[in-house]
Design an enzyme around this catalytic site. Structure first.
Site, PDB file in Angstrom:
ATOM      1  N   HIS A  26      18.468  49.331  13.124  1.00  0.00           N
ATOM      2  CA  HIS A  26      18.713  49.478  14.556  1.00  0.00           C
ATOM      3  C   HIS A  26      17.714  50.483  15.128  1.00  0.00           C
ATOM      4  CE1 HIS A  26      20.972  48.861  18.192  1.00  0.00           C
ATOM      5  NE2 HIS A  26      21.160  50.158  18.354  1.00  0.00           N
ATOM      6  N   ARG A  53      18.949  40.774  18.691  1.00  0.00           N
ATOM      7  CA  ARG A  53      20.325  41.065  19.092  1.00  0.00           C
ATOM      8  C   ARG A  53      20.360  41.622  20.525  1.00  0.00           C
ATOM      9  NH1 ARG A  53      19.713  44.181  14.203  1.00  0.00           N
ATOM     10  NH2 ARG A  53      20.006  46.019  15.521  1.00  0.00           N
ATOM     11  N   CYS A 102      40.784  56.113  45.490  1.00  0.00           N
ATOM     12  CA  CYS A 102      42.133  56.325  44.973  1.00  0.00           C
ATOM     13  C   CYS A 102      42.329  55.505  43.689  1.00  0.00           C
ATOM     14  CB  CYS A 102      43.172  55.910  46.012  1.00  0.00           C
ATOM     15  SG  CYS A 102      42.919  56.622  47.654  1.00  0.00           S
ATOM     16  N   ASP A 115      44.184  52.896  43.197  1.00  0.00           N
ATOM     17  CA  ASP A 115      44.298  51.455  43.423  1.00  0.00           C
ATOM     18  C   ASP A 115      43.597  50.963  44.685  1.00  0.00           C
ATOM     19  OD1 ASP A 115      46.304  51.360  41.249  1.00  0.00           O
ATOM     20  OD2 ASP A 115      47.528  52.457  42.709  1.00  0.00           O
TER      21      ASP A 115
END
Length: 372
Positions: A162, A221, A312, A314
């Site tokens: 990697h 990848r 907020c 929601d």
């Protein structure tokens, strides 16, 4: 269907993979990471779409993620990027999930587990060439191979590394990536000189696909690229891609406010003049970070409107002004719509992070709507 939703454009995913294919050529295989629920896009649907579009492998970060794919009927090879604990190894074998093997201790554990269950498990050797996370040192590769090949229950299918800074244009970083690739190639050469066949060789992430053509080997990848974001913005045209996720909500309430009137918690924003405020049913519990309060503008009909007041849990509010054509119930694009709309990259830049963190952060309560 809830007003706030994540629209997943599968046709864009297919187009992105086609662009990646143009870049890497016809012979190099593609592995699509679908870990973290495909970075918030939905692992099963993305996995199926990616395979249909030509991907040969999928990749996950946990055993449970691999099991989810198998139980959905996916039979393609699944790489396990992160290490499982010993208690998970039976599931690794039973569900035919391909682990990365970084050392002899883990090789023994996997080999004995597969042997006990009467299975032959494919594995990929992981070499640490400079990432510093998991993997064997190149000088220890022969010891690891000897253990793996001593188990008839293990099939050595591939060898990987990697790259830690492949997405950087910095001269030192580019040199470091080339040093990693040289270490990897030297380790593979040593294996071949000892008569071993290292199988599928893979190293390239999205940055390497764009910038380091000598990293392609047998398989790449790409994660960020597949989901529609260039890992190196300055080279965006090299592999042109489109955001797969579009986060959308709606204007559910509108009201006129007057100079001096405050909006949201803490009264941090007050109207300087008469204006119209729109309320949207999306907040930080949905994945719109509270730290974006007062920093972001959202798109309605191709026109931007600033978020005002604190986001907020929601809900949040936008300033529509007095001359806006916006009407109640109209859709609002948070990111990922047309070229005129914000992107997850724009949000991430405001927060000093990466697009992955934005898409991964979209909460499960936000329904995913798949568009073919």
């Amino acid at each position: 269907m809830r007003a706030t939703r994540a629209i997943i454009h599968l046709e864009r995913l297919k187009a992105n993979l086609a662009e990646i294919r143009k870049k890497i050529g016809p012979k190099t295989a593609i592995c699509i990471p679908v870990k973290a629920d495909a970075y918030g896009h939905g692992a099963v649907r993305i996995g199926i779409a990616a395979i249909k579009a030509g991907a040969k492998f999928l990749a996950v970060a946990s055993v449970q993620e691999g099991i989810e794919l198998r139980e959905a009927g996916i039979v393609a090879p699944i790489l396990l990027f992160s290490l499982p604990i010993p208690e998970e190894l039976e599931d690794v074998v039973r569900y035919h999930i391909t682990p990365l093997v970084p050392d002899t201790e883990f090789a023994h554990l996997v080999g004995k587990t597969a042997e006990r269950l009467g299975e032959i498990l494919p594995v990929h050797i992981k070499i640490d060439t400079g990432m510093g996370r998991i993997g064997c040192r190149p000088e220890n590769i022969l010891d690891l191979v000897e253990v793996i090949t001593s188990y008839p229950s293990l099939h050595w299918e591939g060898t990987a590394t990697h790259l830690s800074v492949a997405d950087s244009l910095d001269t030192d970083d580019r040199a470091y990536t080339q040093k990693q690739l040289q270490r990897f190639s030297d380790a593979v050469d040593a294996l071949c000189q000892h008569g071993y066949k290292p199988g599928i060789l893979h190293a390239a992430n999205s940055g390497a696909v764009v910038l380091h053509e000598n990293s392609y080997f047998d398989m790449v990848r790409p994660g960020l690229l597949a989901y529609g974001y260039p890992p190196i913005p300055e080279l965006a045209k090299t592999v042109p891609v489109q955001p797969v996720m579009e986060l959308q909500t709606h204007v559910v309430f509108m009201k006129k406010v007057y100079p001096g009137e405050a909006i949201s918690y803490g009264r941090k924003w007050q109207a300087s003049q008469e204006t119209v405020i729109g309320t949207l049913p999306i907040g930080y519990a949905d994945g719109l970070p509270r730290r974006l309060s007062g920093k972001l503008s959202l798109s309605i009909g191709g026109r931007r409107y600033p978020l005002v007041g604190r986001i907020c849990m929601d809900q949040c509010m936008i300033d529509l002004g007095m001359d806006s054509p916006v009407r109640r119930w109209e859709p609002v694009t948070v990111f990922g719509g047309t070229e005129a709309d914000p992107t997850a990259a724009e949000l991430s830049e405001l927060l000093g992070t990466i697009p992955y963190e934005i898409t991964c952060g979209i909460n499960k309560r936000v329904p995913r709507v798949y568009v073919e």
